[in-house]
Motif scaffolding. Structure first.
Motif, PDB file in Angstrom:
ATOM      1  N   PRO A   1       0.855  -0.520  -0.578  1.00  0.00           N
ATOM      2  CA  PRO A   1      -0.114   0.044   0.274  1.00  0.00           C
ATOM      3  C   PRO A   1       0.419   1.639   0.064  1.00  0.00           C
ATOM      4  CG  PRO A   1       0.150  -0.822   1.828  1.00  0.00           C
ATOM      5  CD  PRO A   1       0.469  -2.089   1.213  1.00  0.00           C
ATOM      6  N   GLU A   2       2.321   1.381   0.482  1.00  0.00           N
ATOM      7  CA  GLU A   2       2.951   2.465   0.441  1.00  0.00           C
ATOM      8  C   GLU A   2       3.579   2.638  -0.961  1.00  0.00           C
ATOM      9  OE1 GLU A   2       5.002   2.093   4.262  1.00  0.00           O
ATOM     10  OE2 GLU A   2       3.489   2.335   5.140  1.00  0.00           O
ATOM     11  N   THR A   3       4.035   1.962  -1.543  1.00  0.00           N
ATOM     12  CA  THR A   3       4.536   1.721  -2.710  1.00  0.00           C
ATOM     13  C   THR A   3       3.879   2.551  -3.590  1.00  0.00           C
ATOM     14  OG1 THR A   3       5.359  -0.836  -2.576  1.00  0.00           O
ATOM     15  CG2 THR A   3       5.533   1.050  -4.838  1.00  0.00           C
ATOM     16  N   CYS A   4       4.694   3.330  -4.307  1.00  0.00           N
ATOM     17  CA  CYS A   4       3.921   4.685  -5.277  1.00  0.00           C
ATOM     18  C   CYS A   4       3.249   4.310  -6.103  1.00  0.00           C
ATOM     19  CB  CYS A   4       5.604   5.501  -5.605  1.00  0.00           C
ATOM     20  SG  CYS A   4       5.554   7.101  -6.896  1.00  0.00           S
ATOM     21  N   CYS A   5       2.275   4.851  -6.690  1.00  0.00           N
ATOM     22  CA  CYS A   5       1.904   4.489  -7.812  1.00  0.00           C
ATOM     23  C   CYS A   5       2.550   5.087  -9.388  1.00  0.00           C
ATOM     24  CB  CYS A   5       0.445   4.767  -7.650  1.00  0.00           C
ATOM     25  SG  CYS A   5       0.020   6.987  -8.262  1.00  0.00           S
ATOM     26  N   GLY A   6       3.650   5.344  -9.672  1.00  0.00           N
ATOM     27  CA  GLY A   6       4.124   6.271 -10.654  1.00  0.00           C
ATOM     28  C   GLY A   6       3.794   7.271 -11.456  1.00  0.00           C
ATOM     29  N   PHE A   7       3.101   8.310 -10.615  1.00  0.00           N
ATOM     30  CA  PHE A   7       2.549   9.049 -10.787  1.00  0.00           C
ATOM     31  C   PHE A   7       4.121  10.343 -10.993  1.00  0.00           C
ATOM     32  CE2 PHE A   7       0.445  13.701 -10.002  1.00  0.00           C
ATOM     33  CZ  PHE A   7      -0.012  14.032 -11.461  1.00  0.00           C
ATOM     34  N   GLY A   8       3.801  10.412  -9.563  1.00  0.00           N
ATOM     35  CA  GLY A   8       5.236  11.798  -9.649  1.00  0.00           C
ATOM     36  C   GLY A   8       4.751  13.091  -9.740  1.00  0.00           C
TER      37      GLY A   8
END
Length: 262
Positions: free
Chosen positions: A175-182
């Motif tokens: 759940p704490e891993t980045c979704c790639g949006f940034g």
């Protein structure tokens, strides 16, 4: 005996909420008013400056920050339904004015009064229960990077979601891993961003959830788009919409009711 004055709260709407999901702003206002706040939306507010900041443009970021500080500094609190915009104001504004003591002092005062929505409800107002709402769904929650790492937003949305009758919350493996949006990252490094979000949507799907929640519109738009392109039947909503009981509108990424195909 006079009742205590309601805290005067300014809602920092955010660009993405304003342009893509105004219902999140209305949900945030409802939650704040239900918690006893006097809510105002300053008409002179602008972008928090994060896109320019992330691109290394400190000059324009500083000018934008001056406008935000001037628009919001006279309120008791500033609340944003976004960890990234909240983090920009709270964590990064003071450092922008390291060479300007007068503006740095103003930025620090604003920083001390600025909060992400669920953090403000739980940590400042000490809200334990919200007005009753219900939603029959199995949901999973994504921890957005800025909210988690800059503002410590983790337990607060989950604590509030525990009040939603009929909602089952299941955790994904990461759940704490980045979704790639940034922010601008997904534009500059599209292939890398797509790989990151694809791993995220697989993790979401493995939970068996039919609803994805988060507290940042950028993350939600990014994940909703990828879920749709992969043909996954998982609805996506901002946590404020669920907490406020405002789930009668199409989910994020879905067409308006009048534009749906029969």
């Amino acid at each position: 005996m006079n009742a205590p004055a309601k805290p005067r709260v300014a809602l920092f709407v955010t660009c993405l909420v304003d342009l893509f999901r105004p219902s999140v702003g209305f949900a945030a206002i409802k939650l704040l008013e239900d918690a006893g706040c006097q809510v105002e939306v300053p008409e002179t507010q602008v972008c928090c400056g994060q896109p320019a900041y992330n691109s290394g443009d400190r000059r324009d970021t500083t000018e934008i920050a001056r406008q935000v500080i001037a628009a919001f500094e006279n309120y008791d609190y500033v609340v944003a339904p976004s960890g990234s915009c909240g983090g920009m104001i709270k964590d990064h504004y003071p450092a922008l004015f390291a060479a300007d003591p007068a503006w740095q002092a103003r930025a620090e005062r604003l920083s001390a009064r600025s909060f992400e929505l669920t953090s403000f409800l739980v940590d400042v107002l000490k809200v334990e229960r919200l007005p009753p709402v219900s939603l029959d769904a199995k949901a999973t929650y994504h921890d957005s990077c800025s909210g988690l790492r800059e503002l410590g937003v983790k337990r607060q949305p989950r604590m509030l979601l525990d009040n939603v009758e009929g909602l089952q919350l299941v955790e994904m493996k990461t759940p704490e891993t980045c979704c790639g949006f940034g922010g601008t990252f997904c534009v500059k490094y599209g292939e890398v961003s797509t790989d990151i979000v694809s791993r995220k949507t697989e993790d979401i799907a493995q939970t068996g959830a039919d609803l994805l929640l988060a507290g940042d519109m950028g993350c939600l738009l990014n994940m909703a788009g990828r879920l749709q392109r992969e043909g996954r039947d998982i609805k996506v909503r901002h946590v404020a919409e669920v907490l406020a009981g405002m789930t009668d509108t199409p989910a994020i990424g879905e067409p308006p009711l009048g534009e749906r195909k029969a």
